[in-house]
Design an enzyme around this catalytic site. Structure first.
Site, PDB file in Angstrom:
ATOM      1  N   PRO A  29       1.127  -1.736   0.093  1.00  0.00           N
ATOM      2  CA  PRO A  29       0.200  -0.214   0.121  1.00  0.00           C
ATOM      3  C   PRO A  29       0.949   1.555   0.152  1.00  0.00           C
ATOM      4  O   PRO A  29       1.349   1.287   1.135  1.00  0.00           O
ATOM      5  CB  PRO A  29      -0.768  -0.370   1.331  1.00  0.00           C
ATOM      6  CG  PRO A  29      -0.804  -1.650   1.759  1.00  0.00           C
ATOM      7  CD  PRO A  29       0.196  -2.048   1.180  1.00  0.00           C
ATOM      8  N   ARG A  30       0.426   2.291  -0.683  1.00  0.00           N
ATOM      9  CA  ARG A  30       0.901   3.844  -0.465  1.00  0.00           C
ATOM     10  C   ARG A  30       1.946   3.869   0.655  1.00  0.00           C
ATOM     11  O   ARG A  30       2.190   4.395   0.795  1.00  0.00           O
ATOM     12  CB  ARG A  30       0.136   4.607  -1.278  1.00  0.00           C
ATOM     13  CG  ARG A  30       0.347   4.336  -2.649  1.00  0.00           C
ATOM     14  CD  ARG A  30      -0.862   5.638  -3.503  1.00  0.00           C
ATOM     15  NE  ARG A  30      -1.812   5.401  -4.194  1.00  0.00           N
ATOM     16  CZ  ARG A  30      -1.994   5.747  -5.652  1.00  0.00           C
ATOM     17  NH1 ARG A  30      -2.922   7.106  -4.979  1.00  0.00           N
ATOM     18  NH2 ARG A  30      -2.273   5.665  -6.885  1.00  0.00           N
TER      19      ARG A  30
END
Length: 125
Positions: A29-30
């Site tokens: 995830p970012r």
């Protein structure tokens, strides 16, 4: 987008570091990737850069066709960069390092004046 197409996060020594922070590596995830880039950046010696995206293993024509905006931006800089031959220096996105808005369990935030945000208050609740 580059991470999704096989870009590798590397430190200045060429070591791929994303899997040190998450099992999915570059596809984490970012927020995890931003934290990893930030942490690796803190390891830079002498104020240098220590986090890069490497897509040099991909076909240059494909890269430029798939990412024309990235190619245009990087080649139009004061110090042009050819991402098919050079690593791209990266930093964490600002919105992952600036904090957030404290809310209650229903997603309501308190305004500076002490009231709570409502639909008629003109701001997000």
């Amino acid at each position: 987008a580059l991470r999704g197409e096989g870009a590798i996060l590397r430190d200045a020594d060429g070591r791929a570091f994303a899997r040190d922070y998450h099992p999915r590596g570059e596809l984490a995830p970012r927020d995890v990737v931003a934290r990893a880039v930030f942490c690796e950046g803190q390891k830079a010696e002498g104020g240098g850069h220590n986090a890069f995206l490497d897509v040099t293993h991909r076909d240059p024509a494909w890269l430029k066709g798939r990412f024309p905006s990235v190619h245009e931006h990087l080649t139009s800089r004061a110090a042009p960069l050819d991402f098919s031959k050079e690593w791209i220096p990266v930093v964490p996105a600002a919105h992952y390092t600036c904090g957030g808005v404290t809310t209650d369990l229903d997603g309501r935030a308190t305004t500076v004046g002490g009231g709570t945000g409502t639909n008629d208050g003109g701001w997000v609740r």
